[in-house]
Motif scaffolding. Sequence first.
Motif, PDB file in Angstrom:
ATOM      1  N   ALA A 174     -37.472  12.754 -71.038  1.00  0.00           N
ATOM      2  CA  ALA A 174     -37.766  13.305 -69.717  1.00  0.00           C
ATOM      3  C   ALA A 174     -37.112  14.669 -69.540  1.00  0.00           C
ATOM      4  CB  ALA A 174     -37.292  12.327 -68.631  1.00  0.00           C
ATOM      5  N   LYS A 175     -35.878  14.822 -70.032  1.00  0.00           N
ATOM      6  CA  LYS A 175     -35.192  16.115 -69.967  1.00  0.00           C
ATOM      7  C   LYS A 175     -35.954  17.176 -70.756  1.00  0.00           C
ATOM      8  CE  LYS A 175     -30.809  18.356 -71.165  1.00  0.00           C
ATOM      9  NZ  LYS A 175     -31.429  19.373 -72.041  1.00  0.00           N
ATOM     10  N   ASP A 198     -34.554  31.371 -61.208  1.00  0.00           N
ATOM     11  CA  ASP A 198     -35.305  30.547 -60.266  1.00  0.00           C
ATOM     12  C   ASP A 198     -35.863  29.297 -60.938  1.00  0.00           C
ATOM     13  OD1 ASP A 198     -35.002  32.352 -58.076  1.00  0.00           O
ATOM     14  OD2 ASP A 198     -36.527  33.636 -58.990  1.00  0.00           O
ATOM     15  N   ALA A 199     -36.325  29.433 -62.193  1.00  0.00           N
ATOM     16  CA  ALA A 199     -36.980  28.314 -62.871  1.00  0.00           C
ATOM     17  C   ALA A 199     -36.038  27.143 -63.103  1.00  0.00           C
ATOM     18  CB  ALA A 199     -37.568  28.788 -64.201  1.00  0.00           C
ATOM     19  N   ASP A 247     -41.318  22.485 -68.758  1.00  0.00           N
ATOM     20  CA  ASP A 247     -41.821  23.038 -67.491  1.00  0.00           C
ATOM     21  C   ASP A 247     -41.129  24.358 -67.163  1.00  0.00           C
ATOM     22  OD1 ASP A 247     -43.498  20.866 -67.199  1.00  0.00           O
ATOM     23  OD2 ASP A 247     -42.140  19.768 -65.857  1.00  0.00           O
ATOM     24  N   VAL A 248     -39.813  24.440 -67.452  1.00  0.00           N
ATOM     25  CA  VAL A 248     -39.079  25.686 -67.212  1.00  0.00           C
ATOM     26  C   VAL A 248     -39.627  26.798 -68.102  1.00  0.00           C
ATOM     27  CG1 VAL A 248     -36.838  26.830 -67.475  1.00  0.00           C
ATOM     28  CG2 VAL A 248     -36.976  24.561 -66.409  1.00  0.00           C
ATOM     29  N   ILE A 249     -39.863  26.490 -69.356  1.00  0.00           N
ATOM     30  CA  ILE A 249     -40.412  27.484 -70.284  1.00  0.00           C
ATOM     31  C   ILE A 249     -41.776  27.970 -69.812  1.00  0.00           C
ATOM     32  CG2 ILE A 249     -41.276  27.827 -72.638  1.00  0.00           C
ATOM     33  CD1 ILE A 249     -39.066  25.862 -73.540  1.00  0.00           C
ATOM     34  N   ALA A 250     -42.602  27.032 -69.354  1.00  0.00           N
ATOM     35  CA  ALA A 250     -43.935  27.407 -68.867  1.00  0.00           C
ATOM     36  C   ALA A 250     -43.824  28.323 -67.644  1.00  0.00           C
ATOM     37  CB  ALA A 250     -44.732  26.151 -68.529  1.00  0.00           C
ATOM     38  N   MET A 260     -41.357  30.363 -66.913  1.00  0.00           N
ATOM     39  CA  MET A 260     -40.872  31.667 -67.369  1.00  0.00           C
ATOM     40  C   MET A 260     -42.003  32.476 -68.003  1.00  0.00           C
ATOM     41  SD  MET A 260     -37.193  30.360 -68.887  1.00  0.00           S
ATOM     42  CE  MET A 260     -36.884  31.852 -69.810  1.00  0.00           C
ATOM     43  N   ARG A 261     -42.880  31.803 -68.711  1.00  0.00           N
ATOM     44  CA  ARG A 261     -44.021  32.500 -69.312  1.00  0.00           C
ATOM     45  C   ARG A 261     -44.969  33.032 -68.246  1.00  0.00           C
ATOM     46  NH1 ARG A 261     -45.111  28.147 -74.216  1.00  0.00           N
ATOM     47  NH2 ARG A 261     -43.622  29.062 -75.710  1.00  0.00           N
ATOM     48  N   ARG A 262     -44.969  32.372 -67.094  1.00  0.00           N
ATOM     49  CA  ARG A 262     -45.798  32.850 -65.980  1.00  0.00           C
ATOM     50  C   ARG A 262     -45.131  33.991 -65.220  1.00  0.00           C
ATOM     51  NH1 ARG A 262     -46.405  27.171 -65.239  1.00  0.00           N
ATOM     52  NH2 ARG A 262     -44.947  27.263 -63.476  1.00  0.00           N
ATOM     53  N   GLY A 263     -43.914  34.336 -65.630  1.00  0.00           N
ATOM     54  CA  GLY A 263     -43.225  35.453 -65.011  1.00  0.00           C
ATOM     55  C   GLY A 263     -42.105  35.079 -64.072  1.00  0.00           C
ATOM     56  N   GLN A 264     -41.857  33.803 -63.882  1.00  0.00           N
ATOM     57  CA  GLN A 264     -40.767  33.405 -62.994  1.00  0.00           C
ATOM     58  C   GLN A 264     -39.428  33.648 -63.690  1.00  0.00           C
ATOM     59  OE1 GLN A 264     -40.694  29.246 -61.879  1.00  0.00           O
ATOM     60  NE2 GLN A 264     -39.592  29.660 -59.991  1.00  0.00           N
ATOM     61  N   PRO A 265     -38.463  34.278 -63.009  1.00  0.00           N
ATOM     62  CA  PRO A 265     -37.144  34.484 -63.631  1.00  0.00           C
ATOM     63  C   PRO A 265     -36.491  33.147 -63.966  1.00  0.00           C
ATOM     64  CG  PRO A 265     -37.382  35.831 -61.654  1.00  0.00           C
ATOM     65  CD  PRO A 265     -38.539  34.882 -61.654  1.00  0.00           C
ATOM     66  N   MET A 266     -35.738  33.115 -65.050  1.00  0.00           N
ATOM     67  CA  MET A 266     -35.049  31.890 -65.443  1.00  0.00           C
ATOM     68  C   MET A 266     -34.133  31.396 -64.332  1.00  0.00           C
ATOM     69  SD  MET A 266     -32.654  31.218 -68.787  1.00  0.00           S
ATOM     70  CE  MET A 266     -31.856  29.633 -69.030  1.00  0.00           C
TER      71      MET A 266
END
Length: 237
Positions: free
Chosen positions: A192-193, A212-213, A199-202, A204-210
């Motif tokens: 699960a982790k 916030d992610a 999800d965090v990596i995805a 970040m690829r969409r442009g969200q800063p780490m």
Amino acid sequence: MSASTVYLKVNRVAADIVERARELTVADIHESMGAAGRAALMDARMHPLQQGVRIAGPAVTAYCWPGDNLMMHRALNLAQRGDVLVVVCRAELSGAQWGDLATRHALDKGLAGVVVQGCVRDVDQVRELGFPVWATHVWAMHPEKAGHGTVNAPVICEGVEVRPGDLVVADGDGVVVVPRADADRVVGAAQAKMRREDDVIAAMRRGQPMWDAIGAPASYAKLEVREVDGAFDDAPR
């Protein structure tokens, strides 16, 4: 009364749990155990001979007399395909516990790998053969094959209790041991982790800063940090 005890059978962690654990990292397993994860992680001296390898499997254990690896060989003789051999010699520099011949036999038997608190040798050959080995020391000191010890009894390896059949996971970060009774729950939590990190990596690829992610703003806000719009050594205004 004998000073040595060898248990011929091991109650191993289930094969399907081992298969799932092979996709996980030591860090994932360690963190998913909560507070118990600190006691499950072997000390930092335990490091791999090869880079880029990862293993998981049930523990087969050996405790060896100083300067002697007879009980390691007995454990290797009893080990089965997919097992992780965990070898402990408290007098770590008294004699090598593992080398070229043991590696070749382990490969023939299909062992997943070996973890040694003590010396290993023939490391150039071992690396060339590609067998996964973790150890605390490299030294060519000759071992005898006549000493007492135990096989398939609990051992303390680099600060961690390892019971026969426990789940051992090892990679470039080191070695973690999960008690057999807890393995299914811990592996599920680690999976699960891993999905959450995907999800965090995805994101970040969409442009969200780490920042916030990973959800840092909420934790940061609780600290009531004083932020100053300027440099530390700016002249007073």
